[in-house]
Motif scaffolding. Structure first.
Motif, PDB file in Angstrom:
ATOM      1  N   ILE A   5      25.094  31.103  44.758  1.00 19.56           N
ATOM      2  CA  ILE A   5      25.778  32.310  44.281  1.00 19.56           C
ATOM      3  C   ILE A   5      25.713  33.397  45.342  1.00 19.56           C
ATOM      4  N   ARG A   6      24.564  33.537  46.005  1.00 19.85           N
ATOM      5  CA  ARG A   6      24.418  34.534  47.077  1.00 19.85           C
ATOM      6  C   ARG A   6      25.458  34.292  48.168  1.00 19.85           C
ATOM      7  N   GLU A   7      25.609  33.068  48.598  1.00 26.47           N
ATOM      8  CA  GLU A   7      26.581  32.726  49.632  1.00 26.47           C
ATOM      9  C   GLU A   7      28.010  32.970  49.156  1.00 26.47           C
ATOM     10  N   PHE A   8      28.238  32.793  47.877  1.00 21.86           N
ATOM     11  CA  PHE A   8      29.554  33.035  47.297  1.00 21.86           C
ATOM     12  C   PHE A   8      29.929  34.511  47.372  1.00 21.86           C
ATOM     13  N   LEU A   9      28.918  35.403  47.270  1.00 24.67           N
ATOM     14  CA  LEU A   9      29.165  36.840  47.205  1.00 24.67           C
ATOM     15  C   LEU A   9      29.119  37.557  48.544  1.00 24.67           C
ATOM     16  N   ILE A  10      28.402  37.042  49.506  1.00 26.93           N
ATOM     17  CA  ILE A  10      28.165  37.762  50.764  1.00 26.93           C
ATOM     18  C   ILE A  10      29.293  37.526  51.768  1.00 26.93           C
ATOM     19  N   ASP A  11      29.640  38.617  52.483  1.00 27.58           N
ATOM     20  CA  ASP A  11      30.644  38.565  53.553  1.00 27.58           C
ATOM     21  C   ASP A  11      31.993  38.015  53.098  1.00 27.58           C
ATOM     22  N   ARG A  12      32.390  38.366  51.907  1.00 25.71           N
ATOM     23  CA  ARG A  12      33.679  37.915  51.389  1.00 25.71           C
ATOM     24  C   ARG A  12      34.716  39.006  51.660  1.00 25.71           C
ATOM     25  N   SER A  13      35.790  38.639  52.316  1.00 27.16           N
ATOM     26  CA  SER A  13      36.848  39.616  52.557  1.00 27.16           C
ATOM     27  C   SER A  13      38.165  39.057  52.037  1.00 27.16           C
ATOM     28  N   GLN A  14      39.055  39.988  51.699  1.00 28.35           N
ATOM     29  CA  GLN A  14      40.339  39.607  51.140  1.00 28.35           C
ATOM     30  C   GLN A  14      41.441  40.449  51.761  1.00 28.35           C
ATOM     31  N   GLY A  15      42.612  39.893  51.819  1.00 26.56           N
ATOM     32  CA  GLY A  15      43.770  40.616  52.328  1.00 26.56           C
ATOM     33  C   GLY A  15      45.021  40.056  51.697  1.00 26.56           C
ATOM     34  N   VAL A  16      46.129  40.723  51.948  1.00 21.32           N
ATOM     35  CA  VAL A  16      47.405  40.303  51.378  1.00 21.32           C
ATOM     36  C   VAL A  16      48.413  40.197  52.504  1.00 21.32           C
ATOM     37  N   SER A  17      49.274  39.184  52.409  1.00 21.76           N
ATOM     38  CA  SER A  17      50.362  39.088  53.375  1.00 21.76           C
ATOM     39  C   SER A  17      51.678  38.931  52.628  1.00 21.76           C
ATOM     40  N   VAL A  18      52.695  39.620  53.140  1.00 21.78           N
ATOM     41  CA  VAL A  18      54.052  39.507  52.621  1.00 21.78           C
ATOM     42  C   VAL A  18      54.941  39.311  53.830  1.00 21.78           C
ATOM     43  N   GLY A  19      55.497  38.116  53.913  1.00 24.26           N
ATOM     44  CA  GLY A  19      56.290  37.802  55.102  1.00 24.26           C
ATOM     45  C   GLY A  19      55.413  37.879  56.344  1.00 24.26           C
ATOM     46  N   MET A  20      55.806  38.714  57.304  1.00 25.76           N
ATOM     47  CA  MET A  20      55.037  38.860  58.545  1.00 25.76           C
ATOM     48  C   MET A  20      54.127  40.096  58.521  1.00 25.76           C
ATOM     49  N   HIS A  21      53.988  40.725  57.380  1.00 23.04           N
ATOM     50  CA  HIS A  21      53.172  41.928  57.260  1.00 23.04           C
ATOM     51  C   HIS A  21      51.853  41.591  56.579  1.00 23.04           C
ATOM     52  N   TYR A  22      50.760  42.087  57.150  1.00 19.55           N
ATOM     53  CA  TYR A  22      49.429  41.807  56.626  1.00 19.55           C
ATOM     54  C   TYR A  22      48.697  43.107  56.300  1.00 19.55           C
ATOM     55  N   SER A  23      48.031  43.117  55.187  1.00 19.58           N
ATOM     56  CA  SER A  23      47.228  44.292  54.826  1.00 19.58           C
ATOM     57  C   SER A  23      45.912  44.253  55.597  1.00 19.58           C
ATOM     58  N   GLU A  24      45.221  45.378  55.561  1.00 22.06           N
ATOM     59  CA  GLU A  24      43.872  45.381  56.108  1.00 22.06           C
ATOM     60  C   GLU A  24      42.992  44.554  55.194  1.00 22.06           C
ATOM     61  N   GLU A  25      42.014  43.874  55.781  1.00 20.21           N
ATOM     62  CA  GLU A  25      41.073  43.127  54.950  1.00 20.21           C
ATOM     63  C   GLU A  25      40.072  44.090  54.352  1.00 20.21           C
ATOM     64  N   VAL A  26      39.697  43.826  53.123  1.00 24.85           N
ATOM     65  CA  VAL A  26      38.664  44.613  52.455  1.00 24.85           C
ATOM     66  C   VAL A  26      37.529  43.680  52.063  1.00 24.85           C
ATOM     67  N   THR A  27      36.339  44.218  52.110  1.00 19.05           N
ATOM     68  CA  THR A  27      35.168  43.448  51.707  1.00 19.05           C
ATOM     69  C   THR A  27      34.901  43.736  50.246  1.00 19.05           C
ATOM     70  N   SER A  28      34.667  42.697  49.488  1.00 21.25           N
ATOM     71  CA  SER A  28      34.382  42.881  48.071  1.00 21.25           C
ATOM     72  C   SER A  28      33.372  41.837  47.628  1.00 21.25           C
ATOM     73  N   GLY A  29      32.905  41.976  46.399  1.00 17.27           N
ATOM     74  CA  GLY A  29      31.938  41.036  45.848  1.00 17.27           C
ATOM     75  C   GLY A  29      32.629  39.792  45.349  1.00 17.27           C
ATOM     76  N   VAL A  30      32.826  39.720  44.072  1.00 18.49           N
ATOM     77  CA  VAL A  30      33.418  38.535  43.454  1.00 18.49           C
ATOM     78  C   VAL A  30      34.933  38.612  43.542  1.00 18.49           C
ATOM     79  N   PRO A  31      35.583  37.563  44.052  1.00 16.64           N
ATOM     80  CA  PRO A  31      37.041  37.579  44.138  1.00 16.64           C
ATOM     81  C   PRO A  31      37.685  37.556  42.754  1.00 16.64           C
ATOM     82  N   LYS A  32      38.763  38.313  42.611  1.00 17.91           N
ATOM     83  CA  LYS A  32      39.505  38.313  41.350  1.00 17.91           C
ATOM     84  C   LYS A  32      40.011  36.910  41.068  1.00 17.91           C
ATOM     85  N   GLY A  33      39.911  36.522  39.821  1.00 17.68           N
ATOM     86  CA  GLY A  33      40.441  35.230  39.409  1.00 17.68           C
ATOM     87  C   GLY A  33      39.511  34.058  39.626  1.00 17.68           C
ATOM     88  N   SER A  34      38.333  34.287  40.179  1.00 14.00           N
ATOM     89  CA  SER A  34      37.428  33.158  40.385  1.00 14.00           C
ATOM     90  C   SER A  34      36.788  32.772  39.056  1.00 14.00           C
TER      91      SER A  34
END
Length: 108
Positions: A5-34
């Motif tokens: 569980i610790r490994e699941f939560l640590i250093d997790r980053s997320q971002g969004v891409s639409v076509g060729m555009h990418y958002s900044e990555e954000v660090t968060s705990g538990v990913p939405k929808g997991s």
């Protein structure tokens, strides 16, 4: 299991891409929808009710606090509980979505 569980939560980053555009990555705990999100949320907020007199209901990764209002004292008690919940959330680094509304019964 704790290491997993610790490994699941640590250093997790997320971002969004639409076509060729990418958002900044954000660090968060538990990913939405997991699958673990609701379980970890419940473990994290297990004792939230200790200083709260109003009723609290949990569903998946959400929490609702409520009380039947019969007079001004009930309003004051609910506000006190909301303040305690806000203090608890701030102390535990949980963000409250103030814009989220639940369906309410309409008179008549």
């Amino acid at each position: 299991m704790v290491v997993w569980i610790r490994e699941f939560l640590i250093d997790r980053s997320q971002g969004v891409s639409v076509g060729m555009h990418y958002s900044e990555e954000v660090t968060s705990g538990v990913p939405k929808g997991s699958v673990l999100s609701p379980l970890l949320f419940v473990a994290y907020v297990k004792f939230i009710w200790r200083n709260i007199e109003s009723k609290i209901r949990f569903f998946a990764d959400e929490c609702v606090i409520y009380r039947k209002i019969l007079n001004i004292k009930y309003v004051e008690k609910l506000q006190t509980d909301i303040n305690r919940l806000g203090d608890w959330a701030e102390g535990n680094e949980i963000k409250i979505n103030r814009n989220k509304r639940t369906a309410s019964r309409q008179p008549g």
